[in-house]
Design a protein around this motif. Structure first.
Motif, mmCIF file in Angstrom:
data_model
loop_
_atom_site.group_PDB
_atom_site.id
_atom_site.type_symbol
_atom_site.label_atom_id
_atom_site.label_comp_id
_atom_site.label_asym_id
_atom_site.label_seq_id
_atom_site.Cartn_x
_atom_site.Cartn_y
_atom_site.Cartn_z
ATOM 1 N N CYS A 33 -2.180 -15.785 56.070
ATOM 2 C CA CYS A 33 -1.263 -16.955 56.057
ATOM 3 C C CYS A 33 -0.291 -16.466 55.298
ATOM 4 O O CYS A 33 -0.543 -16.041 53.990
ATOM 5 C CB CYS A 33 -2.147 -18.109 55.707
ATOM 6 S SG CYS A 33 -0.658 -19.704 55.612
ATOM 7 N N LEU A 34 1.016 -16.875 55.543
ATOM 8 C CA LEU A 34 2.137 -16.471 54.666
ATOM 9 C C LEU A 34 2.874 -17.475 54.282
ATOM 10 O O LEU A 34 3.016 -18.326 54.716
ATOM 11 C CB LEU A 34 3.091 -15.328 55.508
ATOM 12 C CG LEU A 34 2.371 -14.156 56.054
ATOM 13 C CD1 LEU A 34 3.263 -13.404 56.920
ATOM 14 C CD2 LEU A 34 1.921 -13.090 54.912
ATOM 15 N N ALA A 35 3.446 -17.501 52.850
ATOM 16 C CA ALA A 35 4.146 -18.270 52.608
ATOM 17 C C ALA A 35 5.402 -18.126 51.478
ATOM 18 O O ALA A 35 5.321 -16.966 51.004
ATOM 19 C CB ALA A 35 3.369 -19.448 51.592
ATOM 20 N N TRP A 36 6.296 -18.867 51.161
ATOM 21 C CA TRP A 36 7.328 -19.065 50.148
ATOM 22 C C TRP A 36 6.983 -19.763 49.399
ATOM 23 O O TRP A 36 6.840 -21.065 49.553
ATOM 24 C CB TRP A 36 8.626 -18.761 50.575
ATOM 25 C CG TRP A 36 9.108 -17.757 51.277
ATOM 26 C CD1 TRP A 36 9.115 -17.444 52.774
ATOM 27 C CD2 TRP A 36 9.743 -16.446 50.791
ATOM 28 N NE1 TRP A 36 9.581 -16.295 52.982
ATOM 29 C CE2 TRP A 36 9.899 -15.487 51.855
ATOM 30 C CE3 TRP A 36 9.983 -16.314 49.529
ATOM 31 C CZ2 TRP A 36 10.614 -14.506 51.692
ATOM 32 C CZ3 TRP A 36 10.520 -15.039 49.267
ATOM 33 C CH2 TRP A 36 10.794 -14.022 50.307
ATOM 34 N N PHE A 37 6.971 -19.522 47.677
ATOM 35 C CA PHE A 37 6.833 -20.428 46.727
ATOM 36 C C PHE A 37 7.935 -20.417 45.889
ATOM 37 O O PHE A 37 8.669 -19.347 45.788
ATOM 38 C CB PHE A 37 5.608 -20.221 45.950
ATOM 39 C CG PHE A 37 4.265 -20.839 46.658
ATOM 40 C CD1 PHE A 37 4.010 -19.895 47.588
ATOM 41 C CD2 PHE A 37 3.663 -21.933 46.428
ATOM 42 C CE1 PHE A 37 2.488 -20.337 48.333
ATOM 43 C CE2 PHE A 37 2.639 -22.306 46.992
ATOM 44 C CZ PHE A 37 1.802 -21.227 47.731
ATOM 45 N N ASP A 54 -1.170 -18.116 63.714
ATOM 46 C CA ASP A 54 -0.721 -18.635 65.027
ATOM 47 C C ASP A 54 1.203 -18.906 65.195
ATOM 48 O O ASP A 54 1.298 -19.502 66.215
ATOM 49 C CB ASP A 54 -1.436 -19.927 65.436
ATOM 50 C CG ASP A 54 -1.187 -20.977 64.585
ATOM 51 O OD1 ASP A 54 -1.807 -22.126 64.705
ATOM 52 O OD2 ASP A 54 -0.585 -20.814 63.657
ATOM 53 N N GLY A 55 1.748 -18.587 64.005
ATOM 54 C CA GLY A 55 3.002 -19.150 64.044
ATOM 55 C C GLY A 55 3.469 -20.407 63.671
ATOM 56 O O GLY A 55 4.636 -21.030 63.699
ATOM 57 N N THR A 56 2.353 -21.418 63.555
ATOM 58 C CA THR A 56 2.628 -22.648 63.094
ATOM 59 C C THR A 56 3.441 -22.656 61.596
ATOM 60 O O THR A 56 2.999 -21.862 60.763
ATOM 61 C CB THR A 56 1.300 -23.311 62.911
ATOM 62 O OG1 THR A 56 0.837 -23.608 64.202
ATOM 63 C CG2 THR A 56 1.570 -24.734 62.487
ATOM 64 N N THR A 57 4.459 -23.446 61.552
ATOM 65 C CA THR A 57 5.180 -23.517 60.243
ATOM 66 C C THR A 57 4.969 -24.771 59.508
ATOM 67 O O THR A 57 4.769 -25.869 60.244
ATOM 68 C CB THR A 57 6.541 -23.023 60.168
ATOM 69 O OG1 THR A 57 7.138 -23.959 61.237
ATOM 70 C CG2 THR A 57 6.871 -21.690 60.723
ATOM 71 N N SER A 70 10.231 -17.277 58.858
ATOM 72 C CA SER A 70 9.929 -16.622 60.036
ATOM 73 C C SER A 70 9.375 -15.239 59.483
ATOM 74 O O SER A 70 9.602 -14.574 58.706
ATOM 75 C CB SER A 70 11.171 -16.357 60.783
ATOM 76 O OG SER A 70 12.151 -15.634 60.054
ATOM 77 N N GLN A 71 8.796 -14.582 60.499
ATOM 78 C CA GLN A 71 8.072 -13.055 60.552
ATOM 79 C C GLN A 71 8.641 -12.499 61.573
ATOM 80 O O GLN A 71 8.486 -12.639 62.669
ATOM 81 C CB GLN A 71 6.441 -13.357 60.661
ATOM 82 C CG GLN A 71 6.353 -11.926 60.135
ATOM 83 C CD GLN A 71 4.460 -11.963 60.077
ATOM 84 O OE1 GLN A 71 4.060 -12.713 60.470
ATOM 85 N NE2 GLN A 71 3.925 -10.706 59.798
ATOM 86 N N ASP A 72 9.646 -11.610 61.005
ATOM 87 C CA ASP A 72 10.692 -10.946 62.139
ATOM 88 C C ASP A 72 9.986 -9.614 62.435
ATOM 89 O O ASP A 72 10.475 -9.189 63.670
ATOM 90 C CB ASP A 72 11.944 -10.256 61.149
ATOM 91 C CG ASP A 72 12.613 -11.547 60.399
ATOM 92 O OD1 ASP A 72 13.234 -11.432 59.582
ATOM 93 O OD2 ASP A 72 12.684 -12.841 61.314
ATOM 94 N N GLY A 97 -2.312 -14.916 52.063
ATOM 95 C CA GLY A 97 -3.599 -15.640 51.668
ATOM 96 C C GLY A 97 -4.482 -15.470 52.928
ATOM 97 O O GLY A 97 -4.131 -14.710 54.048
ATOM 98 N N ARG A 98 -5.599 -16.022 52.993
ATOM 99 C CA ARG A 98 -6.610 -16.014 54.075
ATOM 100 C C ARG A 98 -5.953 -16.297 55.305
ATOM 101 O O ARG A 98 -4.983 -17.185 55.297
ATOM 102 C CB ARG A 98 -8.013 -16.614 53.578
ATOM 103 C CG ARG A 98 -7.700 -18.279 53.442
ATOM 104 C CD ARG A 98 -9.097 -18.710 53.336
ATOM 105 N NE ARG A 98 -9.106 -20.372 53.400
ATOM 106 C CZ ARG A 98 -8.594 -21.055 52.421
ATOM 107 N NH1 ARG A 98 -8.417 -20.309 51.302
ATOM 108 N NH2 ARG A 98 -8.655 -22.209 52.694
ATOM 109 N N ARG A 99 -6.600 -15.992 56.247
ATOM 110 C CA ARG A 99 -5.887 -16.172 57.519
ATOM 111 C C ARG A 99 -5.884 -17.732 58.032
ATOM 112 O O ARG A 99 -4.909 -18.073 58.665
ATOM 113 C CB ARG A 99 -6.863 -15.384 58.682
ATOM 114 C CG ARG A 99 -6.574 -13.980 58.394
ATOM 115 C CD ARG A 99 -7.606 -13.206 59.642
ATOM 116 N NE ARG A 99 -6.856 -13.447 60.785
ATOM 117 C CZ ARG A 99 -7.618 -13.220 61.977
ATOM 118 N NH1 ARG A 99 -8.536 -12.940 62.187
ATOM 119 N NH2 ARG A 99 -6.620 -13.223 63.340
#
Length: 125
Positions: A33-37, A54-57, A70-72, A97-99
């Motif tokens: 899981c990816l994020a911006w802080f 799964d692409g959910t934002t 986005s993940q380019d 972080g974790r999936r």
């Protein structure tokens, strides 16, 4: 282990746009899981935007409709920021972080293991 490096920060005027990039040392596609802080000195780190495997934002209310995560490609995460406001001024960090996380967990800094060094965004009025 994965190393993250942010770039793209800078200074803009109110209403301007910036695009932040986070490049990982290896493929992060479908791995985290990816994020911006973002963080202002003296305040807690705030979750801005997240993207699941799964692409959910999900977005903080303060940036909905203005920021897009986005993940380019397999190892690059992007944050497109439009209609910037002075209150968006902060150091911005990408994180992995974790999936699997719930939407609430995904905006919590404590859920993330890997962090970049940050890139500064300054919005002047």
């Amino acid at each position: 282990q994965v190393q993250l490096v942010e770039s793209g920060g800078g200074s803009v005027q109110t209403g301007g746009s910036l695009r932040l990039y986070c490049v990982a040392s290896r493929s992060i596609y479908n791995q985290y899981c990816l994020a911006w802080f973002r963080q202002v000195q003296g305040k807690e780190r705030e979750g801005v935007a997240t993207i699941g495997i799964d692409g959910t934002t999900s977005y903080a209310d303060s940036v909905k409709g203005r920021f897009t995560i986005s993940q380019d490609n397999a190892n690059t995460l992007t944050l497109s920021m439009n209609s910037l406001k002075p209150e968006d001024t902060a150091m911005y960090y990408c994180a992995a972080g974790r999936r699997w996380m719930t939407a609430i967990q995904a905006l919590a800094a404590s859920q993330y293991n890997y962090w970049g060094q940050g890139t500064q965004v300054t919005v002047s009025s």
